[in-house]
Design a protein around this motif. Structure first.
Motif, PDB file in Angstrom:
ATOM      1  N   VAL A 186      -2.474   2.469   4.256  1.00  0.00           N
ATOM      2  CA  VAL A 186      -3.583   3.315   4.568  1.00  0.00           C
ATOM      3  C   VAL A 186      -4.912   3.315   3.576  1.00  0.00           C
ATOM      4  N   ALA A 187      -4.272   3.388   2.191  1.00  0.00           N
ATOM      5  CA  ALA A 187      -5.354   3.421   1.148  1.00  0.00           C
ATOM      6  C   ALA A 187      -5.942   2.163   0.999  1.00  0.00           C
ATOM      7  N   ARG A 188      -5.227   0.900   1.293  1.00  0.00           N
ATOM      8  CA  ARG A 188      -5.859  -0.515   1.114  1.00  0.00           C
ATOM      9  C   ARG A 188      -6.988  -0.488   2.438  1.00  0.00           C
ATOM     10  N   VAL A 189      -6.461  -0.055   3.464  1.00  0.00           N
ATOM     11  CA  VAL A 189      -7.388  -0.321   4.776  1.00  0.00           C
ATOM     12  C   VAL A 189      -8.639   0.375   4.385  1.00  0.00           C
ATOM     13  N   LYS A 190      -8.583   1.702   3.955  1.00  0.00           N
ATOM     14  CA  LYS A 190      -9.698   2.544   3.537  1.00  0.00           C
ATOM     15  C   LYS A 190     -10.723   1.813   2.671  1.00  0.00           C
ATOM     16  N   GLU A 191      -9.968   1.041   1.777  1.00  0.00           N
ATOM     17  CA  GLU A 191     -10.940   0.123   0.652  1.00  0.00           C
ATOM     18  C   GLU A 191     -11.581  -0.991   1.523  1.00  0.00           C
ATOM     19  N   LEU A 192     -10.730  -1.507   2.335  1.00  0.00           N
ATOM     20  CA  LEU A 192     -11.300  -2.502   3.292  1.00  0.00           C
ATOM     21  C   LEU A 192     -12.269  -2.081   4.198  1.00  0.00           C
ATOM     22  N   ASN A 193     -12.475  -0.986   4.666  1.00  0.00           N
ATOM     23  CA  ASN A 193     -13.361  -0.347   5.336  1.00  0.00           C
ATOM     24  C   ASN A 193     -14.643  -0.133   4.655  1.00  0.00           C
ATOM     25  N   ALA A 194     -14.482   0.088   3.551  1.00  0.00           N
ATOM     26  CA  ALA A 194     -15.621   0.385   2.640  1.00  0.00           C
ATOM     27  C   ALA A 194     -16.181  -0.836   2.200  1.00  0.00           C
ATOM     28  N   GLU A 195     -15.585  -1.926   1.975  1.00  0.00           N
ATOM     29  CA  GLU A 195     -16.233  -3.344   1.949  1.00  0.00           C
ATOM     30  C   GLU A 195     -17.012  -3.766   3.389  1.00  0.00           C
ATOM     31  N   ILE A 196     -16.081  -3.657   4.388  1.00  0.00           N
ATOM     32  CA  ILE A 196     -16.647  -4.095   5.616  1.00  0.00           C
ATOM     33  C   ILE A 196     -18.253  -3.274   5.991  1.00  0.00           C
TER      34      ILE A 196
END
Length: 799
Positions: A725-735
């Motif tokens: 979940v932490a990685r996906v939140k980082e991914l969303n920030a980049e998206i």
């Protein structure tokens, strides 16, 4: 060639029915021709206006159930008047081949549809419509062609002409030749011609060549004669040589006067059977006059036993020497598949003759009501659409009907207006333009000397067509069908119940069931959204009536929409929710209404939104929700049509006339529309601007930081899930930072929801089969970034 003797037999019945049955319903054909002739001018400066006036009285001649072919050609005329003018000039050019003119008109209509159809699926200028134009213009030379009609008429008369599906040219030419031959035969019947002349009024075409009468005879044969010849005497059981009770008409007359034999109940049975025409099933008698089928069955057996006991006449027995009682009174045969009941009885000739000599006026024809709800009356009401329509009034609204017409004359069957009383039930029928039952009502107040008052109880989501009712043998003696001239007609309790059964087959009542309550707290527990956002969402939907939930994949739009409806209703009542999904081929015909193939022609079918609006209108005190998934995948203008205005909040309840059925329609105020739109689908164009103005847009964001999801994540207590979940939140920030993407492409939280245990296999599947395929689409042109995030997400599982 055809069987002239069979035609003579048919004309005997036709002439018997012409004045009481045919003329009232079919006179409009002669009026339509006269009106067309009075208004047609191919050189008129305003061709479209002239065409509309000329076709104004064609009623249902140019469509299955309304004027749509006429409206379609009229619409083309308004857009391209000179093109349509030239089509009619060519059609009416009699120096050219008959069929070639018809076919060319169809072909030119297809060209107009492609150029000016605005997405319409058909032009409806069939051989039937085009030959109607020819007949209207030259009524002394042409006829209306209708495949099913002429085919049945030819078969019934044993004609040499053959009609096959798809053989358009041969069918149209054979039709003209066959009807020409039929017309010549009708001209030889002087009584028939005189009968027509006696009914014609100044607003009718005089029909000197009897071409229009020929059309009507063909229609009569196909509708009322074909396949319905009287059962041959040899087929009635028992035959005379098999069994005869040996009672003369005088014997029966004496028995009819003997109260010990013909009791009150027995007299009711024979009088009703005589009134029905001398033959009927027990079920048909039950529907028409009341009482149960068993009343007629057991009553007849009891009567036959008393006749045998009184006269000593012989009794027919079966193979086991068991007595068969009913043949004392009747002969019979098995009922046909289109007749209700299993066996038809016919009064013995001698008994029928004796009944003609007895005064039965004191014998009750219809069953007597026994107070309470059963004491109510039942009525069939023709709404006068020139003044008011059932479709125009809301459920619970009261409408009055005057006892006198605009000239001060009493309404037809005036006594019915006097007999109707408060609480009586009403079948609401509209004879134009649709010929359908559209509502159920009740008499709200008895007549006050000037008006009778009705209340609309229910609008029908799926109206019932005239033809469906007319084809039911159980209703053939209904007052409206016997003589349709008038406004208010009696229904027997059996007829009303039979019609109500037909209505309920298409418009079932959803039984009240105990539903589970559903509150705002339940919503916030299920949907990972803050309380503030939820309150904003509800406020926007209540204010606008229409909302689109837009967001990235996996933010839970569908899940939210369903629970939003529950929370606003306060209960989990799925009967008040309708769900559809749009796609590129979804059309107005699917959504609202349209013509669909039915047998040899087309039938008007009502769409899901039309039916749901009627359902909501029938319960104005409750809220209804129409949910549309993938709303931006459909062609909005094509699907919504005139609804684009009607769905607006300020126009809720406002009525507009629908093109397909000519009736008024409105979107009820208690109906909410929730659309869903995936903002990450690159293949979709921007949503139609006209629709955008009528919807509010609510952004659904990933809910990883919501209180509900955080609590759910903690309950799973899984380190791999926490890290993922932490990685996906980082991914969303980049998206979100990516200029080619943005927040609308972020990964939603719902991919990780709905589990009691977070096992590693499931989490790997989410990454490999949900998230990475989307990233491949997002960054198809940035392989390095894609690999970096692939490694990052897979790295969660490397421990």
């Amino acid at each position: 060639m055809f069987d002239r003797f069979r035609l003579k037999e048919v004309l005997v019945e036709y002439k018997k029915d012409f004045v009481p049955k045919q003329w009232g319903d079919e006179k409009y054909k002669w009026e339509a021709v006269k009106h067309f002739q009075d208004n047609w001018d191919v050189n008129a400066p305003d061709f479209a206006d002239m065409l509309e006036r000329s076709l104004a009285k064609t009623d249902n001649l140019l469509a299955s159930m309304n004027n749509f072919p006429a409206r379609m050609i009229g619409g083309f005329a308004k857009t391209a008047p000179e093109e349509v003018r030239s089509m009619f000039i060519a059609l009416f050019d009699e120096s050219r081949d008959y069929y070639e003119r018809v076919d060319e008109f169809k072909m030119q209509s297809s060209i107009l549809l492609e150029k000016y159809g605005n997405g319409a699926g058909q032009h409806y200028q069939t051989e039937n419509a085009v030959t109607t134009y020819l007949w209207l213009r030259y009524p002394d030379r042409y006829y209306i062609y209708k495949f099913g009609e002429v085919k049945k008429a030819a078969e019934e008369l044993g004609a040499d002409y053959r009609f096959k599906k798809g053989a358009y040219a041969d069918n149209v030419r054979n039709h003209l030749a066959f009807y020409d031959e039929l017309c010549e035969a009708l001209k030889a019947d002087k009584d028939l011609a005189a009968m027509l002349r006696s009914q014609l009024t100044p607003d009718c075409h005089p029909d000197p060549e009897l071409r229009t009468l020929t059309i009507d005879v063909g229609f009569y044969i196909s509708r009322y004669v074909a396949g319905k010849q009287d059962t041959p005497a040899a087929d009635w059981f028992p035959a005379k040589e098999e069994y005869d009770p040996g009672l003369s008409a005088d014997d029966w007359e004496a028995l009819l006067c003997d109260e010990s034999v013909f009791t009150e109940g027995a007299l009711k049975i024979v009088r009703r059977l005589k009134d029905y025409g001398g033959e009927a099933t027990c079920k048909q008698l039950s529907v028409k006059y009341g009482e149960s089928s068993q009343f007629y069955l057991s009553g007849s057996v009891g009567l036959a036993k008393r006749v045998v006991e009184k006269t000593g006449c012989p009794v027919l027995t079966d193979d086991n020497e068991n007595p068969k009682w009913w043949p004392v009174l009747y002969v019979g045969h098995n009922a046909g598949k289109d007749e209700d009941g299993s066996f038809i009885w016919r009064l013995r000739d001698e008994l029928a003759e004796a009944l003609d000599c007895i005064d039965l006026t004191q014998v009750r024809l219809r069953a007597e009501a026994e107070g309470g709800e059963d004491d109510r009356g039942y009525w069939w009401l023709n709404a006068n659409t020139k003044i008011w329509s059932f479709a125009d009034i809301a459920v619970g609204e009261v409408q009055s009907y005057t006892l006198y017409n605009e000239n001060g004359n009493k309404r037809r069957i005036f006594q019915n207006f006097l007999d109707a009383k408060a609480g009586d039930m009403v079948i609401g029928y509209e004879s134009t333009p649709v010929k359908q039952i559209v509502a159920i009502g009740k008499v709200s107040a008895e007549q006050d000397g000037e008006r009778l008052y009705f209340e609309k109880v229910e609008g029908l989501s799926t109206p019932i067509d005239y033809q469906t009712l007319h084809d039911c043998p159980e209703l053939e003696k209904m007052e409206y069908f016997v003589n349709p001239q008038g406004s208010l007609f009696k229904l027997t309790p059996g007829e009303y119940d039979f019609i109500l059964d037909l209505i309920r087959e298409e418009n079932p009542i959803v039984e009240e069931t105990k539903t589970e309550t559903y509150t705002e707290d339940d919503f916030l527990e299920d949907v990972y959204m803050s309380e503030e956002r939820y309150e904003q969402l509800v406020a926007v939907l209540r204010n606008k009536k229409n909302i689109i939930l837009q967001g990235a994949p996996g933010v839970g739009k569908t899940f939210c929409a369903n629970r939003l409806a529950w929370s606003m209703m306060g209960e989990k009542d799925d009967s008040r929710i309708e769900f559809v999904q749009f796609h590129q081929n979804y059309s107005y015909e699917d959504f609202m209404m349209g013509y669909k193939p039915a047998g040899e022609g087309f039938e008007l079918k009502y769409g899901v939104f039309y039916r749901f609006c009627q359902k909501a209108a029938n319960q104005p005190d409750k809220e209804f929700f129409f949910i549309i998934d993938e709303i931006n995948r459909g062609n909005m203008s094509k699907i919504f049509g005139e609804l684009l205005m009607l769905i607006e909040r300020d126009y809720r309840g406002t009525k507009a006339t629908l093109a397909y059925n000519g009736l008024s329609f409105s979107v009820p105020k208690n109906l909410y529309i929730i659309g869903m739109m995936n903002t990450a689908d690159r293949s979709l164009a921007m949503i139609d601007y006209a629709l955008r103005r009528r919807f509010s847009f609510f952004e659904m964001e990933p809910g990883f930081d919501s209180e509900g999801f955080v609590a759910y994540q903690k309950s799973l207590d899984n380190e791999v899930l926490d890290e993922l979940v932490a990685r996906v939140k980082e991914l969303n920030a980049e998206i979100a930072r990516d200029r080619s993407l943005g927040r609308g492409f972020c990964i939603g939280h719902s991919y990780f929801c709905g589990r009691d245990v977070a096992d590693e296999e499931w989490l790997r599947e989410v990454v490999d089969y949900d998230i990475l395929p989307m990233l491949t689409e997002y960054w198809f042109d940035d392989e390095a970034k894609l690999h970096r995030w692939e490694n990052s997400l897979h790295g969660v599982f490397q421990r």
